[in-house]
Design a protein around this motif. Structure first.
Motif, PDB file in Angstrom:
ATOM      1  N   PHE A 553      -0.082  -4.852  -3.693  1.00  0.00           N
ATOM      2  CA  PHE A 553       1.367  -5.402  -3.961  1.00  0.00           C
ATOM      3  C   PHE A 553       2.024  -4.084  -3.049  1.00  0.00           C
ATOM      4  O   PHE A 553       3.395  -4.152  -3.436  1.00  0.00           O
ATOM      5  CB  PHE A 553       1.858  -5.436  -5.150  1.00  0.00           C
ATOM      6  N   LEU A 554       1.510  -3.406  -2.326  1.00  0.00           N
ATOM      7  CA  LEU A 554       2.339  -2.578  -1.316  1.00  0.00           C
ATOM      8  C   LEU A 554       3.095  -3.308  -0.381  1.00  0.00           C
ATOM      9  O   LEU A 554       2.634  -4.195   0.246  1.00  0.00           O
ATOM     10  CB  LEU A 554       1.287  -1.567  -0.824  1.00  0.00           C
ATOM     11  N   LEU A 555       4.197  -2.857  -0.111  1.00  0.00           N
ATOM     12  CA  LEU A 555       5.102  -3.174   1.026  1.00  0.00           C
ATOM     13  C   LEU A 555       4.676  -2.131   2.298  1.00  0.00           C
ATOM     14  O   LEU A 555       4.193  -1.016   1.976  1.00  0.00           O
ATOM     15  CB  LEU A 555       6.540  -3.287   0.960  1.00  0.00           C
ATOM     16  N   PRO A 556       4.859  -2.525   3.499  1.00  0.00           N
ATOM     17  CA  PRO A 556       4.569  -2.029   4.881  1.00  0.00           C
ATOM     18  C   PRO A 556       5.354  -0.570   5.229  1.00  0.00           C
ATOM     19  O   PRO A 556       5.119  -0.308   6.185  1.00  0.00           O
ATOM     20  CB  PRO A 556       4.366  -2.989   5.922  1.00  0.00           C
ATOM     21  N   SER A 557       6.283  -0.212   4.335  1.00  0.00           N
ATOM     22  CA  SER A 557       7.066   0.976   4.675  1.00  0.00           C
ATOM     23  C   SER A 557       6.037   2.119   4.741  1.00  0.00           C
ATOM     24  O   SER A 557       5.178   2.223   4.027  1.00  0.00           O
ATOM     25  CB  SER A 557       8.018   1.038   3.696  1.00  0.00           C
ATOM     26  N   GLN A 558       6.423   3.160   5.355  1.00  0.00           N
ATOM     27  CA  GLN A 558       5.674   4.541   5.329  1.00  0.00           C
ATOM     28  C   GLN A 558       5.475   5.091   3.876  1.00  0.00           C
ATOM     29  O   GLN A 558       4.600   5.594   3.764  1.00  0.00           O
ATOM     30  CB  GLN A 558       6.232   5.600   6.328  1.00  0.00           C
ATOM     31  N   PHE A 559       6.666   4.934   3.100  1.00  0.00           N
ATOM     32  CA  PHE A 559       6.493   5.640   1.808  1.00  0.00           C
ATOM     33  C   PHE A 559       6.332   4.526   0.991  1.00  0.00           C
ATOM     34  O   PHE A 559       6.581   3.406   1.061  1.00  0.00           O
ATOM     35  CB  PHE A 559       7.878   6.423   1.310  1.00  0.00           C
ATOM     36  N   SER A 560       5.735   4.804  -0.290  1.00  0.00           N
ATOM     37  CA  SER A 560       5.339   3.844  -1.360  1.00  0.00           C
ATOM     38  C   SER A 560       6.437   2.879  -1.658  1.00  0.00           C
ATOM     39  O   SER A 560       7.506   3.428  -2.174  1.00  0.00           O
ATOM     40  CB  SER A 560       4.722   4.356  -2.551  1.00  0.00           C
ATOM     41  N   SER A 561       6.302   1.673  -1.517  1.00  0.00           N
ATOM     42  CA  SER A 561       7.051   0.651  -2.070  1.00  0.00           C
ATOM     43  C   SER A 561       6.567  -0.584  -2.505  1.00  0.00           C
ATOM     44  O   SER A 561       5.239  -0.847  -1.838  1.00  0.00           O
ATOM     45  CB  SER A 561       8.348   0.268  -1.144  1.00  0.00           C
ATOM     46  N   PHE A 562       6.986  -1.600  -3.240  1.00  0.00           N
ATOM     47  CA  PHE A 562       6.183  -2.525  -3.958  1.00  0.00           C
ATOM     48  C   PHE A 562       6.890  -3.753  -4.127  1.00  0.00           C
ATOM     49  O   PHE A 562       8.013  -3.844  -4.289  1.00  0.00           O
ATOM     50  CB  PHE A 562       5.602  -2.011  -5.366  1.00  0.00           C
ATOM     51  N   ARG A 563       6.113  -4.668  -4.128  1.00  0.00           N
ATOM     52  CA  ARG A 563       6.437  -6.050  -4.508  1.00  0.00           C
ATOM     53  C   ARG A 563       6.605  -6.171  -6.100  1.00  0.00           C
ATOM     54  O   ARG A 563       6.004  -5.058  -6.776  1.00  0.00           O
ATOM     55  CB  ARG A 563       5.558  -6.972  -4.012  1.00  0.00           C
TER      56      ARG A 563
END
Length: 580
Positions: A553-563
């Motif tokens: 469920f990770l989003l493709p930003s360099q730092f961790s972000s989530f759906r």
């Protein structure tokens, strides 16, 4: 025992056909067999696709269960891309359908558990950034399950066709010479002892990692001039210098055929100058200016808010909620910015999730005595950094912004890892995100000891170390309850000096004592750390507990972000509450 695995992927639709990958995989295999390696060649010839399962099965058949491997060489020719700070991804035949690819760093880390003394990784693949969100969302597979031994980093040599963020090349066949990947062909010339320039100056009968890397660099310049290509390999070799010998005169067969090069185009057709402003990097520069302005605008809050009144500023979108285990007090909200005070105990670091109206959740850590700045641009890219509350914060922010820009653009070069990480570590207590980034750069070269030295300094300054430092340093962790994780840092001997690291600061190479320190955050700060949550080492299980199902469920930003689905798992697992 010496092992060699070469992988050649010519078809990885919808990407272009690379028949030269099969040519060089065959030639690499011939060299390895003739040189006494236990050798496996995996290609997609005869409609037999290269899959992660096939590679896993081959590796498990090669790696011994109760014997030591003196040297293991892993070679890949095909398509690839960069997924993070010196994080490389190789694409199997079915990558687009399965949305999984080979995580080179994950596979390397799994090989730590197989009794390997020296590991050489030759990557002949592009290392540019993903060009679309679907590619960026592909999960990196570490390929192997946990091995039979405790994780011990071997001496690692990395030689790549190109530097981070760049493109590799293949030449088409001409009826006499077959199609061939440029970098791998140069490696074959050196490995086979076909060029005097590939031999070590200090031991002229041997081709060793450093001499092969230097030969490849110079030979590729020559090849580039011949075929009008811009070839710039990237390498990082281990110490001591002669830990691995690829070719020795008198021991290796001398009747290896010389690789045939296709005839150069005549006349040469010159490509447009790629040093101008028409580079693909221009959109990145435009995007980055907005990101930089976001951070600077966040700091403008400092001018009319007392320094001690905030430790969290968000720019680009106003959060819907902030999730934490500690109280969060709203101080200010404008059209696209907000400021908060996250109240924790002294010398603590608080994990937060920031929920936005569109269901995106950003992750960050708030230190009691620093200001955490979160930026979200118009494309949804999320970045965060830390600065001091006091007068020196402007210079610290400039350093942070430039490092994150280099991280995104692919300007963190492997052959400069020591210099780059030393600069990052100088500011790692003012901005711990720099320590997290440094841990991945050290991991690229297998320098686990340097990650542990860095962890030691977090301990003696009583500042919680980034989750990524504890995890990439293979530190034993203990869950103390209520979201508190502590890491045990072992004593580390002084680093062996070489010509390359003789100018480094003493605190980079010195011996360090053992210690124990708090871990900042409950999961990886950078997206690239999540690939290691699937199968953690035994000493890392406490820190990785409950994280395995979040990665998808990770989003493709360099730092961790989530759906939202991933964020809800974390909220339930760590008992986070909507605090604002």
């Amino acid at each position: 025992m010496k092992l060699f695995l070469t992988i050649g992927v010519s078809k990885a639709p919808p990407l272009s056909h690379l028949p030269g990958a099969i040519t060089v995989a065959r030639e690499m295999g011939d060299w390895a067999r003739n040189s006494g390696f236990i050798t496996e060649v995996i290609t997609d010839e005869n409609k037999n696709p290269v899959t992660i399962g096939r590679i896993r099965e081959t590796l498990l058949g090669m790696l011994p269960a109760n014997d030591q491997v003196e040297l293991f060489i892993l070679h890949f020719a095909g398509h690839g891309f960069r997924s993070g700070a010196e994080q490389n991804t190789w694409l199997p035949s079915d990558w687009h359908k399965e949305m999984r690819a080979i995580s080179v760093e994950g596979l390397k880390r799994q090989l730590y558990r197989h009794g390997i003394k020296s590991l050489s990784i030759f990557g002949d693949a592009c290392r540019s950034l993903p060009t679309d969100i679907d590619t960026a969302d592909i999960f990196g597979d570490p390929v192997l399950p946990r091995g039979p031994y405790d994780a011990v980093a071997p001496i690692i040599d990395r030689i790549n066709a190109v530097g981070d963020g760049q493109q590799a090349y293949m030449l088409k066949g001409d009826g006499v010479a077959p199609p061939r990947c440029v970098f791998s062909t140069v490696l074959i010339e050196g490995l086979c002892g076909l060029k005097d320039e590939a031999f070590d100056k200090h031991n002229p009968d041997c081709v060793i990692p450093e001499s092969l890397a230097l030969f490849s660099r110079d030979r590729l310049k020559e090849i580039g001039e011949t075929y009008d290509l811009k070839c710039s390999p990237d390498y990082a070799t281990g110490i001591p210098r002669e830990h691995a010998i690829y070719f020795r005169r008198g021991e290796n067969p001398a009747d290896i055929p010389i690789p045939q090069w296709p005839a150069p185009p005549s006349p040469l057709v010159h490509a447009p100058d790629n040093n101008g402003e028409d580079l693909q990097a221009s959109p990145l520069d435009i995007k980055f200016r907005a990101f930089k302005q976001h951070f600077r605008d966040s700091l403008s809050l400092h001018s009319y808010l007392a320094p001690r009144s905030l430790n969290l500023a968000i720019r680009g979108a106003v959060p819907k909620k902030i999730w934490s285990t500690f109280p969060v007090e709203k101080i200010l909200t404008n059209a696209d910015e907000a400021a908060y005070r996250v109240r924790g105990i002294t010398d603590s670091a608080i994990q937060i999730l920031v929920e936005f109206d569109d269901g995106v959740f950003a992750s960050a850590v708030v230190y009691e005595d620093l200001i955490t700045l979160i930026s979200r641009d118009e494309n949804g890219e999320i970045n965060w950094t830390c600065v001091s509350r006091w007068s020196e914060f402007t210079d610290g922010l400039n350093t942070s912004i430039n490092v994150i820009k280099d991280l995104q653009a692919g300007n963190l070069s492997a052959d400069q890892v020591d210099d780059i990480t030393a600069k990052l570590r100088e500011a790692k207590h003012i901005n711990p995100t720099l320590g997290a980034i440094a841990s991945y750069l050290y991991d690229y070269t297998g320098d686990i000891d340097s990650i542990r030295r860095m962890a030691f300094f977090y301990c003696i300054y009583a500042q919680p170390m980034p989750f990524d430092v504890a995890f990439m340093g293979l530190l034993s962790t203990k869950d103390m309850g209520r979201g508190a994780i502590v890491a045990d840092v072992p004593p580390i001997p002084a680093r062996q000096q070489s010509l390359a690291n003789g100018r480094l600061p003493e605190w980079v190479t010195r011996a360090t004592d053992g210690g124990m320190g708090q871990v900042a955050g409950l999961w990886p700060w950078l997206r690239q750390g999540w690939q290691f949550m699937e199968d953690p080492a035994p000493q890392e299980k406490a820190a990785a507990k409950g994280l395995r199902d979040v990665a998808k469920f990770l989003l493709p930003s360099q730092f961790s972000s989530f759906r939202e689905q991933g964020a809800r798992i974390l909220i339930d697992r760590f008992h986070l509450e909507a605090r604002e």
